[in-house]
Enzyme design. Structure first.
Site, mmCIF file in Angstrom:
data_model
loop_
_atom_site.group_PDB
_atom_site.id
_atom_site.type_symbol
_atom_site.label_atom_id
_atom_site.label_comp_id
_atom_site.label_asym_id
_atom_site.label_seq_id
_atom_site.Cartn_x
_atom_site.Cartn_y
_atom_site.Cartn_z
ATOM 1 N N ASP A 102 -5.284 -2.853 14.876
ATOM 2 C CA ASP A 102 -5.916 -4.224 14.549
ATOM 3 C C ASP A 102 -5.358 -5.343 15.206
ATOM 4 O O ASP A 102 -5.651 -6.610 15.379
ATOM 5 C CB ASP A 102 -6.135 -4.727 13.203
ATOM 6 C CG ASP A 102 -4.655 -4.607 12.508
ATOM 7 O OD1 ASP A 102 -3.796 -4.593 13.068
ATOM 8 O OD2 ASP A 102 -4.854 -5.155 11.303
ATOM 9 N N GLU A 162 -0.449 -9.777 9.958
ATOM 10 C CA GLU A 162 -1.715 -9.055 9.917
ATOM 11 C C GLU A 162 -2.677 -9.910 10.476
ATOM 12 O O GLU A 162 -2.420 -11.353 10.913
ATOM 13 C CB GLU A 162 -2.146 -8.881 8.532
ATOM 14 C CG GLU A 162 -1.261 -7.862 7.847
ATOM 15 C CD GLU A 162 -1.627 -6.464 8.020
ATOM 16 O OE1 GLU A 162 -2.005 -6.163 9.440
ATOM 17 O OE2 GLU A 162 -1.635 -5.693 7.157
ATOM 18 N N HIS A 164 -2.161 -6.259 15.132
ATOM 19 C CA HIS A 164 -1.038 -7.226 14.680
ATOM 20 C C HIS A 164 0.343 -6.811 15.138
ATOM 21 O O HIS A 164 0.553 -5.834 15.864
ATOM 22 C CB HIS A 164 -0.955 -6.714 12.817
ATOM 23 C CG HIS A 164 -0.313 -5.407 12.689
ATOM 24 N ND1 HIS A 164 -1.104 -4.422 12.049
ATOM 25 C CD2 HIS A 164 0.942 -5.023 12.648
ATOM 26 C CE1 HIS A 164 -0.570 -3.351 11.908
ATOM 27 N NE2 HIS A 164 0.823 -3.598 12.231
ATOM 28 N N ASP A 212 10.714 -6.387 10.768
ATOM 29 C CA ASP A 212 10.211 -6.237 9.424
ATOM 30 C C ASP A 212 10.755 -5.135 8.539
ATOM 31 O O ASP A 212 11.656 -4.435 9.112
ATOM 32 C CB ASP A 212 8.800 -6.278 9.512
ATOM 33 C CG ASP A 212 8.354 -4.939 10.648
ATOM 34 O OD1 ASP A 212 9.195 -4.295 11.246
ATOM 35 O OD2 ASP A 212 7.083 -5.169 11.050
HETATM 36 C C1 GLP Z 1 3.664 -1.056 11.667
HETATM 37 C C2 GLP Z 1 4.928 -2.115 12.337
HETATM 38 C C3 GLP Z 1 4.619 -2.821 13.621
HETATM 39 C C4 GLP Z 1 4.210 -1.653 14.618
HETATM 40 C C5 GLP Z 1 2.892 -1.040 14.027
HETATM 41 C C6 GLP Z 1 2.359 0.033 14.984
HETATM 42 O O1 GLP Z 1 2.746 -1.879 11.061
HETATM 43 N N1 GLP Z 1 5.249 -2.951 11.364
HETATM 44 O O2 GLP Z 1 5.831 -3.348 14.109
HETATM 45 O O3 GLP Z 1 4.014 -2.468 15.850
HETATM 46 O O4 GLP Z 1 3.174 -0.480 12.923
HETATM 47 O O5 GLP Z 1 2.922 1.327 14.921
HETATM 48 P P1 GLP Z 1 3.140 2.445 16.032
HETATM 49 O O6 GLP Z 1 3.763 2.138 17.108
HETATM 50 O O7 GLP Z 1 3.629 3.631 14.987
HETATM 51 O O8 GLP Z 1 1.688 2.663 15.996
#
Ligand code: GLP
Length: 266
Positions: free
Chosen positions: A141, A148, A143, A72
């Site tokens: 959540d 989302e 995702h 992304d």
């Molecule tokens: C963002 C990214 C996801 C990631 C998520 C959790 O929303 N787009 O790809 O998995 O955050 O991030 P973290 O690993 O920092 O908790």
């Protein structure tokens, strides 16, 4: 679904990195038939990237014939913006391994033609023969990538509007100011991730407990996008004991027993 519960973040990262190295070597990739990795940003994969950098420096794995697709990107951030996912990947991983620049695919958050950009991405994935291993983090959540809750399980790469909860969670990368976090993003779809030969999800810490519980024990439900991994033939969830803490004791026992049996087999 294979579930590995490790004592802490470091052991999760080490296991995941070693597995990625094993899969790359097993594939014996060439320029004509590269190994294709899907990659996330965020805090969760950092330990894996550090371990992969180490193994690359020690000559244990080469990324010369590895192609990567990031999941992304924020819309409106140029590739060299300190908070762009492109910059994150170069600063934390690509600059330190022997990957070829032309083998790194990122979504262009500066494009004005989102539809063509997303189509280009899907086509590029197809052209290299699909993703062999998609590594994912998970939002609190549930995702995955920027899909989302309530995203379609059939979704492909597209534009998405983030929920306020997600911009708030990601504000820590923007000096704590959620108004600085772009609301719009480009993201691979859940269908794009599910098409990979294998999907590996990593999670650690208390704030992932509920998401992990729903992913593993809940029903398959688009309100927890990661729960779709229950339907993937080769999905691995690696979490630390803290993130696994809301799983039922029987569930933990079940998955730990499977891993014990696997170890005996080896
Ligand atoms: C963002 C990214 C996801 C990631 C998520 C959790 O929303 N787009 O790809 O998995 O955050 O991030 P973290 O690993 O920092 O908790």
């Amino acid at each position: 679904m294979r579930v590995l519960i490790k004592p802490d973040y470091d052991s999760c990262s080490k296991w995941a990195a070693e597995y990625i190295v094993y899969k790359i070597k097993l594939a014996r990739p060439t320029a004509a038939k590269p190994f294709v990795l899907g990659l996330p940003t965020g805090s969760s994969p950092l330990g894996i990237y550090q371990e992969l950098i180490k193994q690359n420096k020690e000559g244990k794995v080469s990324f010369q014939n590895v192609v990567t697709f990031n999941m992304d990107e924020y819309i409106g951030l140029p590739p060299d913006h300190p908070q762009s996912y492109c910059r994150f990947m170069w600063d934390n991983f690509f600059n330190f391994i022997d990957i070829k620049k032309e083998n790194v695919y990122m979504l262009d958050g500066m494009t004005r033609d989102y539809v063509s950009e997303c189509q280009r991405y899907e086509e590029a994935i197809q052209k290299v023969g699909g993703v062999n291993l998609f590594l994912c983090g998970i939002g609190t959540d549930g995702h995955i990538a920027f899909n989302e809750p309530a995203s379609s399980f059939a979704s492909r790469t597209r534009i998405k509007l983030l929920k306020p909860e997600t911009t708030k969670a990601n504000a820590r990368f923007f000096g704590g100011d959620s108004t600085q976090v772009p609301e719009k993003v480009l993201t691979v779809g859940i269908g794009t991730i599910m098409d990979a030969d294998e999907v590996m999800l990593i999670a650690s810490g208390k704030n992932k407990q509920e998401a992990i519980r729903q992913t593993i024990e809940g029903g398959v439900n688009h309100l927890c996008p990661a729960s779709i991994l229950q339907m993937h033939e080769h999905a691995i969830v690696i979490c630390d004991e803290c993130a696994a803490d809301k799983l039922r004791p029987d569930t933990i026992k079940y998955f730990k027993n499977i891993e014990r049996a696997n170890m005996v087999k080896k």
